[in-house]
Design an enzyme around this catalytic site. Structure first.
Site, PDB file in Angstrom:
ATOM      1  N   GLN A  79       0.840  -1.221   0.000  1.00 59.18           N
ATOM      2  CA  GLN A  79       0.000   0.000   0.000  1.00 59.18           C
ATOM      3  C   GLN A  79       0.869   1.263   0.000  1.00 59.18           C
ATOM      4  O   GLN A  79       0.561   2.231  -0.681  1.00 59.18           O
ATOM      5  CB  GLN A  79      -0.898   0.058   1.242  1.00 59.18           C
ATOM      6  N   GLU A 123     -14.257   1.128  -6.934  1.00 62.69           N
ATOM      7  CA  GLU A 123     -14.063  -0.307  -6.667  1.00 62.69           C
ATOM      8  C   GLU A 123     -15.293  -1.040  -7.180  1.00 62.69           C
ATOM      9  O   GLU A 123     -16.421  -0.612  -6.956  1.00 62.69           O
ATOM     10  CB  GLU A 123     -13.866  -0.521  -5.155  1.00 62.69           C
ATOM     11  N   ASP A 154     -17.350  -0.463 -12.211  1.00 60.43           N
ATOM     12  CA  ASP A 154     -16.180  -0.895 -12.984  1.00 60.43           C
ATOM     13  C   ASP A 154     -15.252   0.310 -13.234  1.00 60.43           C
ATOM     14  O   ASP A 154     -15.691   1.333 -13.780  1.00 60.43           O
ATOM     15  CB  ASP A 154     -16.682  -1.503 -14.295  1.00 60.43           C
ATOM     16  N   GLY A 155     -14.000   0.152 -12.853  1.00 55.94           N
ATOM     17  CA  GLY A 155     -13.040   1.242 -12.965  1.00 55.94           C
ATOM     18  C   GLY A 155     -12.804   1.684 -14.399  1.00 55.94           C
ATOM     19  O   GLY A 155     -12.605   2.871 -14.665  1.00 55.94           O
ATOM     20  N   ASP A 173      -4.989  -0.114  -8.172  1.00 58.63           N
ATOM     21  CA  ASP A 173      -4.712  -1.173  -7.191  1.00 58.63           C
ATOM     22  C   ASP A 173      -5.625  -2.343  -7.519  1.00 58.63           C
ATOM     23  O   ASP A 173      -6.663  -2.548  -6.891  1.00 58.63           O
ATOM     24  CB  ASP A 173      -4.993  -0.632  -5.784  1.00 58.63           C
ATOM     25  N   SER A 174      -5.235  -3.085  -8.533  1.00 55.93           N
ATOM     26  CA  SER A 174      -6.141  -4.120  -9.035  1.00 55.93           C
ATOM     27  C   SER A 174      -5.673  -5.509  -8.619  1.00 55.93           C
ATOM     28  O   SER A 174      -4.542  -5.703  -8.192  1.00 55.93           O
ATOM     29  CB  SER A 174      -6.198  -4.055 -10.559  1.00 55.93           C
ATOM     30  N   SER A 175      -6.575  -6.466  -8.764  1.00 53.24           N
ATOM     31  CA  SER A 175      -6.195  -7.864  -8.608  1.00 53.24           C
ATOM     32  C   SER A 175      -5.522  -8.319  -9.907  1.00 53.24           C
ATOM     33  O   SER A 175      -5.302  -7.522 -10.828  1.00 53.24           O
ATOM     34  CB  SER A 175      -7.416  -8.704  -8.239  1.00 53.24           C
ATOM     35  N   ASP A 176      -5.198  -9.613 -10.004  1.00 52.54           N
ATOM     36  CA  ASP A 176      -4.480 -10.116 -11.185  1.00 52.54           C
ATOM     37  C   ASP A 176      -5.360 -10.074 -12.440  1.00 52.54           C
ATOM     38  O   ASP A 176      -6.585 -10.028 -12.336  1.00 52.54           O
ATOM     39  CB  ASP A 176      -4.015 -11.555 -10.918  1.00 52.54           C
ATOM     40  N   TYR A 242       2.814 -12.461  -1.313  1.00 53.45           N
ATOM     41  CA  TYR A 242       2.420 -12.486  -2.729  1.00 53.45           C
ATOM     42  C   TYR A 242       3.223 -13.578  -3.438  1.00 53.45           C
ATOM     43  O   TYR A 242       4.359 -13.872  -3.027  1.00 53.45           O
ATOM     44  CB  TYR A 242       2.682 -11.131  -3.399  1.00 53.45           C
TER      45      TYR A 242
END
Ligand code: SAM
Length: 310
Positions: A79, A123, A154-155, A173-176, A242
């Site tokens: 972060q 988000e 949706d971003g 700051d997204s997921s995979d 991670y």
């Protein structure tokens, strides 16, 4: 037991009983594991499986679609770096957009910057926000800042409607890149990012691990080089939980006042060293400092070579 990658609960007990193992097609042949003390929440939102558990050594853990998003112990490394790498690279950032980041940790970090007047967040998944507020108060505390405005959606769609040149900085700051985050790694998304930024504005996007996904990083780097006419640099940080223990970021700036990401011009330690009562109350930085900032851009030879080709 059959292992079902991408399913939160299925990743528990399948390898070592009582442990969570992060099995995914994105990192075949390996699975980092954490000992589970207690499952605290399991749910299925419109977008993903959501799991929270108490681990033996990393505090509470948030898992989306079987993939660890954050742990209380090491979330600072992610972060703080994804937020301060871009914001410390430009003077006086005022309008900041966060895409993803529903846990609120990036908001908490952006809020340290006193020049910032507006912090928007988009988000996609309300369940992530609710779960963060319930189980991760030290992370979701970011939502308490009065400058924060939340949009649930949706971003990529949100960004298309942003007035041209509006933001000084956007943090993705997204997921995979599987499921709802896939489009956040594609060229049309980078184009709308560039459009939403003022000249000399900056973006920092989650950009995967040099040990696992060099080809994805190369694709992102190539797309960003074509799209952003200022600087494009890859940086990385160490996050033990991670996959492969590291994660990277792509930092880009638009044409305009030059941005040199390697030489931070807006150091946040000024707040750290302050004597004001307000600053003393705020949570001290755990990971970021100006030396870590500069070091984050040093790449091992194999990664440097892979990116030098572009
Ligand atoms: N902040 C976390 C940490 O400390 O490591 C990392 C990941 S964060 C929880 C990723 C968020 O991106 C998730 O909450 C997910 O719902 C969100 N997301 C995925 N696709 C999205 C999209 N298209 N638009 C907005 N948010 C999205």
């Amino acid at each position: 037991d059959t292992i079902k990658p991408g399913s939160g609960r299925a990743n528990i007990s399948t390898i070592v009983p009582g442990w969570f193992s992060e099995v995914s097609e994105m990192w075949p042949g390996e699975a980092h594991s954490l000992q589970v003390e207690k499952i605290l929440f399991e749910g299925k939102s419109d977008f993903q499986d959501v799991l929270v558990f108490q681990s033996a050594t990393y505090g509470k853990v948030l898992v989306l679609d079987g993939v660890i998003q954050l742990t209380e112990r090491d979330e600072c490394a992610y972060q703080e770096m994804i937020s301060h790498l871009p914001l410390c690279s430009i003077p006086n950032p005022k309008r900041v957009l966060v895409i993803g980041g529903g846990d609120g940790g990036v908001l908490r970090e952006v809020a340290r910057h006193k020049s910032v007047e507006q912090i928007d967040i988009c988000e996609i998944d309300k369940m992530v926000i609710d779960v963060a507020k319930q189980f991760f108060p030290d992370v979701a505390v970011g939502y308490d800042d009065p400058r924060v405005k939340l949009f649930v959606g949706d971003g990529a769609a949100f960004l298309r409607d942003v007035p041209e040149g509006f933001y000084d900085a956007v943090i993705v700051d997204s997921s995979d890149p599987v499921g709802p985050a896939q489009q956040l790694f594609e060229k049309p998304f980078f184009e709308s990012l560039a459009r939403a930024l003022r000249p000399g504005g900056v973006v920092c996007t989650q950009a995967e691990s040099i040990w696992l996904h060099m080809h994805i990083i190369q694709d992102i780097f190539a797309a960003c080089k074509q799209t952003f006419k200022g600087s494009v640099n890859y940086a990385w940080t160490s996050v033990p939980t991670y996959p492969s223990g590291v994660i990277g970021f792509m930092l880009c700036s638009t044409e305009g006042p030059e941005v040199n990401f390697l030489e931070p011009v807006n150091p946040i330690e000024i707040v750290e060293d302050s004597n004001s009562e307000e600053d003393k109350k705020s949570r001290p930085l755990k990971y970021y400092n100006s030396q870590m900032h500069k070091a984050a851009f040093c790449l091992p030879q194999f990664a440097r070579k892979a990116l030098d080709a572009y």
